[in-house]
Design a protein around this motif. Structure first.
Motif, PDB file in Angstrom:
ATOM      1  N   ASN A   1       0.809  -1.223   0.000  1.00 16.16           N
ATOM      2  CA  ASN A   1       0.000   0.000   0.000  1.00 16.16           C
ATOM      3  C   ASN A   1       0.848   1.281   0.000  1.00 16.16           C
ATOM      4  OD1 ASN A   1      -2.595  -1.103  -0.258  1.00 16.16           O
ATOM      5  ND2 ASN A   1      -2.593  -1.704   1.885  1.00 16.16           N
TER       6      ASN A   1
ATOM      7  N   THR B   1       2.159   1.824  -3.429  1.00 16.29           N
ATOM      8  CA  THR B   1       1.054   2.190  -4.326  1.00 16.29           C
ATOM      9  C   THR B   1       0.722   3.674  -4.174  1.00 16.29           C
ATOM     10  OG1 THR B   1       0.193  -0.051  -4.229  1.00 16.29           O
ATOM     11  CG2 THR B   1      -1.368   1.655  -4.873  1.00 16.29           C
TER      12      THR B   1
ATOM     13  N   THR C   1      -7.166   0.638   3.853  1.00 17.31           N
ATOM     14  CA  THR C   1      -5.842   1.026   4.340  1.00 17.31           C
ATOM     15  C   THR C   1      -5.151   1.919   3.320  1.00 17.31           C
ATOM     16  OG1 THR C   1      -5.722  -1.086   5.474  1.00 17.31           O
ATOM     17  CG2 THR C   1      -3.648   0.089   5.177  1.00 17.31           C
ATOM     18  N   CYS C   2      -5.223   1.512   2.052  1.00 15.55           N
ATOM     19  CA  CYS C   2      -4.582   2.281   0.975  1.00 15.55           C
ATOM     20  C   CYS C   2      -5.252   3.652   0.834  1.00 15.55           C
ATOM     21  CB  CYS C   2      -4.706   1.476  -0.331  1.00 15.55           C
ATOM     22  SG  CYS C   2      -3.687   2.087  -1.655  1.00 15.55           S
TER      23      CYS C   2
ATOM     24  N   TYR D   1     -18.393   3.627   0.802  1.00 10.46           N
ATOM     25  CA  TYR D   1     -19.631   2.975   0.352  1.00 10.46           C
ATOM     26  C   TYR D   1     -20.641   2.742   1.457  1.00 10.46           C
ATOM     27  CZ  TYR D   1     -18.593  -1.934   1.794  1.00 10.46           C
ATOM     28  OH  TYR D   1     -18.349  -3.090   2.500  1.00 10.46           O
ATOM     29  N   ARG D   2     -20.298   3.116   2.702  1.00 11.29           N
ATOM     30  CA  ARG D   2     -21.257   2.978   3.807  1.00 11.29           C
ATOM     31  C   ARG D   2     -21.207   4.240   4.654  1.00 11.29           C
ATOM     32  NH1 ARG D   2     -19.021  -2.050   5.623  1.00 11.29           N
ATOM     33  NH2 ARG D   2     -18.249  -0.763   7.312  1.00 11.29           N
TER      34      ARG D   2
ATOM     35  N   GLN E   1     -18.579   4.758   7.356  1.00 14.33           N
ATOM     36  CA  GLN E   1     -17.212   5.033   6.892  1.00 14.33           C
ATOM     37  C   GLN E   1     -17.003   6.542   6.678  1.00 14.33           C
ATOM     38  OE1 GLN E   1     -16.947   2.498   3.411  1.00 14.33           O
ATOM     39  NE2 GLN E   1     -16.058   0.843   4.620  1.00 14.33           N
TER      40      GLN E   1
ATOM     41  N   TYR F   1      -7.537   0.353 -10.058  1.00 19.34           N
ATOM     42  CA  TYR F   1      -6.435  -0.429  -9.474  1.00 19.34           C
ATOM     43  C   TYR F   1      -6.927  -1.563  -8.584  1.00 19.34           C
ATOM     44  CZ  TYR F   1      -6.723   2.086  -4.973  1.00 19.34           C
ATOM     45  OH  TYR F   1      -7.140   2.604  -3.754  1.00 19.34           O
TER      46      TYR F   1
ATOM     47  N   LEU G   1      -3.978   0.084 -13.391  1.00 21.60           N
ATOM     48  CA  LEU G   1      -2.701   0.485 -12.785  1.00 21.60           C
ATOM     49  C   LEU G   1      -2.300  -0.578 -11.753  1.00 21.60           C
ATOM     50  CD1 LEU G   1      -0.625   2.786 -12.776  1.00 21.60           C
ATOM     51  CD2 LEU G   1      -2.006   3.949 -11.054  1.00 21.60           C
TER      52      LEU G   1
ATOM     53  N   LEU H   1       0.937  -1.897  -9.356  1.00 18.04           N
ATOM     54  CA  LEU H   1       2.230  -1.491  -8.790  1.00 18.04           C
ATOM     55  C   LEU H   1       3.397  -2.283  -9.382  1.00 18.04           C
ATOM     56  CD1 LEU H   1       3.878   0.075  -6.637  1.00 18.04           C
ATOM     57  CD2 LEU H   1       3.400  -1.814  -5.074  1.00 18.04           C
TER      58      LEU H   1
ATOM     59  N   ARG I   1     -13.108  -4.327   7.602  1.00 16.95           N
ATOM     60  CA  ARG I   1     -11.725  -4.096   7.192  1.00 16.95           C
ATOM     61  C   ARG I   1     -11.335  -2.627   7.302  1.00 16.95           C
ATOM     62  NH1 ARG I   1     -10.944  -6.588   1.623  1.00 16.95           N
ATOM     63  NH2 ARG I   1     -13.156  -7.078   1.614  1.00 16.95           N
ATOM     64  N   SER I   2     -12.364  -1.760   7.357  1.00 17.00           N
ATOM     65  CA  SER I   2     -12.061  -0.331   7.499  1.00 17.00           C
ATOM     66  C   SER I   2     -11.388  -0.042   8.835  1.00 17.00           C
ATOM     67  CB  SER I   2     -13.349   0.487   7.410  1.00 17.00           C
ATOM     68  OG  SER I   2     -14.021   0.162   6.227  1.00 17.00           O
TER      69      SER I   2
ATOM     70  N   LYS J   1      -6.006  -3.741   9.420  1.00 16.93           N
ATOM     71  CA  LYS J   1      -5.564  -4.990   8.799  1.00 16.93           C
ATOM     72  C   LYS J   1      -5.656  -6.181   9.758  1.00 16.93           C
ATOM     73  CE  LYS J   1      -4.284  -4.105   4.622  1.00 16.93           C
ATOM     74  NZ  LYS J   1      -5.053  -4.742   3.556  1.00 16.93           N
TER      75      LYS J   1
HETATM   76  N1  LIG Z   1      -3.179  -2.267  -8.295  1.00 16.88           N
HETATM   77  C1  LIG Z   1      -2.282  -2.389  -7.325  1.00 16.88           C
HETATM   78  O1  LIG Z   1      -1.088  -2.490  -7.595  1.00 16.88           O
HETATM   79  C2  LIG Z   1      -2.741  -2.374  -5.895  1.00 16.88           C
HETATM   80  C3  LIG Z   1      -1.815  -2.228  -4.858  1.00 16.88           C
HETATM   81  C4  LIG Z   1      -2.290  -2.146  -3.530  1.00 16.88           C
HETATM   82  C5  LIG Z   1      -3.661  -2.253  -3.281  1.00 16.88           C
HETATM   83  N2  LIG Z   1      -4.513  -2.447  -4.339  1.00 16.88           N
HETATM   84  C6  LIG Z   1      -5.972  -2.547  -4.139  1.00 16.88           C
HETATM   85  O2  LIG Z   1      -6.384  -1.506  -3.278  1.00 16.88           O
HETATM   86  C7  LIG Z   1      -7.593  -1.880  -2.661  1.00 16.88           C
HETATM   87  C8  LIG Z   1      -7.519  -1.574  -1.180  1.00 16.88           C
HETATM   88  O3  LIG Z   1      -6.534  -2.424  -0.581  1.00 16.88           O
HETATM   89  P1  LIG Z   1      -6.301  -2.366   1.007  1.00 16.88           P
HETATM   90  O4  LIG Z   1      -5.226  -3.310   1.353  1.00 16.88           O
HETATM   91  O5  LIG Z   1      -6.147  -0.958   1.388  1.00 16.88           O
HETATM   92  O6  LIG Z   1      -7.732  -2.920   1.514  1.00 16.88           O
HETATM   93  P2  LIG Z   1      -8.251  -3.169   3.002  1.00 16.88           P
HETATM   94  O7  LIG Z   1      -7.451  -2.410   3.986  1.00 16.88           O
HETATM   95  O8  LIG Z   1      -8.431  -4.631   3.174  1.00 16.88           O
HETATM   96  O9  LIG Z   1      -9.691  -2.468   2.980  1.00 16.88           O
HETATM   97  C9  LIG Z   1     -10.701  -2.862   2.108  1.00 16.88           C
HETATM   98  C10 LIG Z   1     -11.765  -1.775   2.158  1.00 16.88           C
HETATM   99  O10 LIG Z   1     -12.726  -1.999   1.126  1.00 16.88           O
HETATM  100  C11 LIG Z   1     -14.025  -1.853   1.688  1.00 16.88           C
HETATM  101  N3  LIG Z   1     -14.948  -2.584   0.824  1.00 16.88           N
HETATM  102  C12 LIG Z   1     -15.298  -3.881   0.862  1.00 16.88           C
HETATM  103  N4  LIG Z   1     -16.192  -4.145  -0.106  1.00 16.88           N
HETATM  104  C13 LIG Z   1     -16.415  -2.972  -0.755  1.00 16.88           C
HETATM  105  C14 LIG Z   1     -17.265  -2.572  -1.837  1.00 16.88           C
HETATM  106  N5  LIG Z   1     -18.082  -3.442  -2.424  1.00 16.88           N
HETATM  107  N6  LIG Z   1     -17.253  -1.280  -2.208  1.00 16.88           N
HETATM  108  C15 LIG Z   1     -16.444  -0.391  -1.624  1.00 16.88           C
HETATM  109  N7  LIG Z   1     -15.621  -0.692  -0.593  1.00 16.88           N
HETATM  110  C16 LIG Z   1     -15.612  -1.969  -0.174  1.00 16.88           C
HETATM  111  C17 LIG Z   1     -13.867  -2.390   3.097  1.00 16.88           C
HETATM  112  O11 LIG Z   1     -14.914  -1.961   3.929  1.00 16.88           O
HETATM  113  P3  LIG Z   1     -15.529  -2.871   5.127  1.00 16.88           P
HETATM  114  O12 LIG Z   1     -14.734  -4.139   5.251  1.00 16.88           O
HETATM  115  O13 LIG Z   1     -15.428  -2.017   6.348  1.00 16.88           O
HETATM  116  O14 LIG Z   1     -16.918  -3.132   4.681  1.00 16.88           O
HETATM  117  C18 LIG Z   1     -12.538  -1.716   3.463  1.00 16.88           C
HETATM  118  O15 LIG Z   1     -12.731  -0.366   3.803  1.00 16.88           O
HETATM  119  C19 LIG Z   1      -7.805  -3.362  -2.988  1.00 16.88           C
HETATM  120  O16 LIG Z   1      -8.706  -3.477  -4.057  1.00 16.88           O
HETATM  121  C20 LIG Z   1      -6.419  -3.792  -3.419  1.00 16.88           C
HETATM  122  O17 LIG Z   1      -6.444  -4.920  -4.274  1.00 16.88           O
HETATM  123  C21 LIG Z   1      -4.089  -2.512  -5.618  1.00 16.88           C
END
Ligand SMILES: NC(=O)c1ccc[n+]([C@@H]2O[C@H](COP(=O)([O-])OP(=O)(O)OC[C@H]3O[C@@H](n4cnc5c(N)ncnc54)[C@H](OP(=O)(O)O)[C@@H]3O)[C@@H](O)[C@H]2O)c1
Length: 327
Positions: free
Chosen positions: A125, A128, A152-153, A173-174, A177, A238, A264, A266, A317-318, A321
């Motif tokens: 994160n 990213t 987290t991101c 989305y809620r 949050q 992403y 996009l 990383l 998850r909000s 981790k």
């Molecule tokens: N492309 C890349 O290189 C890259 C790199 C890093 C991260 N990412 C992506 O970045 C995103 C966030 O990663 P993270 O590690 O920060 O996640 P995280 O800390 O696990 O948090 C996930 C968040 O998404 C929310 N969520 C769950 N379902 C959802 C929906 N349908 N609509 C909107 N929000 C929703 C959760 O809310 P609740 O659980 O509270 O409901 C929580 O706030 C992920 O999709 C990850 O794959 C991509």
């Protein structure tokens, strides 16, 4: 050693802790005693075999972690790292085990004021968010929109934009949050489930004129966000937390306003930008760690409790981790 394995490919319920031989580092690699490793959304996608375009090449789950380097498989860098506390991206063996192997160049030596728990979330994160900041600056965008802002991101990007004094529209989305983001000091927070979300978004975007957006949700919000960006803007997709298709994209936005949607990732970005960019990011992250790049932890579990850890990962998850703590 204890390690987490997936016994039936694609089946989350088949994930369990078992006993495996300790992996052997090859030349250019190091053996790490793992202290902590997070569960990321990408890990679940790897377990479900929906990550990347070649599911047969997917690694074991556990895409990052932190621990102490025990030995080197050969090479100067590995030798220099021996005995050091590092954040690492593992090879295909994954980080959800008592030991892991990583390429020496995929390890970052941790500063003394960063714990191994926090160090285990120092790469995915934070890197990213550094990538996002490079994109924002290269586009000269006066403001930014992000979805998934309670992740987290998302919270990290919010803090980084605040540090850089760049206005950011945070979409969650809620309703609960919204309060979470406001408590962190966010000025602009919109909830996509509000009945007047579209109007609120248009009004704020009209005022702040963002030219880039970062979307990790997909579904209708992608088209709604693209619709309110300036002509010529780019929406970077992403992630796909909603598990939905990209929806509500107006043809006119793509045809007549020169807007684009780009994926996009990383891993690909770092490959394109080169090793110096990675080193710059690592230095920035450690320098601003306690102000910008830390991650909240909601629960920790030992490896044996992997099913409870995955259950915990599915909710709230909000709040932070879920970490596995092998030792
Ligand atoms: N492309 C890349 O290189 C890259 C790199 C890093 C991260 N990412 C992506 O970045 C995103 C966030 O990663 P993270 O590690 O920060 O996640 P995280 O800390 O696990 O948090 C996930 C968040 O998404 C929310 N969520 C769950 N379902 C959802 C929906 N349908 N609509 C909107 N929000 C929703 C959760 O809310 P609740 O659980 O509270 O409901 C929580 O706030 C992920 O999709 C990850 O794959 C991509």
């Amino acid at each position: 050693m204890k390690a987490v394995v997936v016994t039936e490919p694609g089946q989350t319920r088949s994930v369990r802790c078992t006993s495996l031989p300790i992996p052997k580092p090859e030349s250019g690699q190091v053996l790490i005693k793992v202290a902590a490793a997070p569960i990321h959304p990408a890990d679940l996608s790897i377990i479900k075999r929906i990550y990347g375009d070649k599911p047969q090449d997917l690694p074991a789950p556990g895409i990052e972690g932190a621990g102490t380097v025990l030995s080197s498989g050969g090479g100067l860098l590995g030798w220099l790292l021996t005995g050091k506390r590092v954040a690492f991206r593992p090879t295909k063996c994954g980080s959800w085990g008592e030991y892991a192997v990583a390429r020496a160049k995929d390890c970052i030596v941790l500063q003394a004021n960063i714990s191994l728990e926090q160090g285990s979330m120092l790469i995915m994160n934070p890197f990213t968010c550094c990538m996002f900041m490079d994109v924002i600056k290269s586009k000269g965008s006066p403001a930014v929109i992000q979805t998934g802002a309670a992740s987290t991101c998302g919270k990290m990007l919010f803090r980084y934009c605040k540090y850089e004094k760049i206005p950011i529209i945070n979409i969650v989305y809620r309703p609960d949050q919204t309060a979470l983001l406001r408590e962190l000091g966010a000025e602009y927070v919109l909830c996509s489930s509000d009945s007047d979300f579209g109007e609120q978004l248009q009004a704020l975007a009209g005022k702040l004129v963002p030219a880039v957006a970062f979307d990790c949700v997909a579904g209708p919000v992608t088209g709604q966000v693209l619709g309110c960006l300036q002509p010529g803007s780019v929406l970077y997709l992403y992630g796909f937390l909603s598990m939905r298709l990209v929806e509500e994209v107006q043809a006119a936005d793509l045809l007549f306003s020169g807007k684009r949607i780009e994926g996009l990732i990383l891993r690909d970005w770092i490959r394109q930008q080169g090793v110096m960019t990675g080193m710059r990011y690592a230095a920035t992250i450690q320098r601003l760690f306690h102000e910008v790049f830390y991650s909240a932890v909601n629960h920790t579990f030992p490896l044996d409790d992997i099913q409870s850890a995955l259950e915990s990962f599915r909710t709230d998850r909000s709040l932070g981790k879920v970490l596995l703590t092998p030792s």
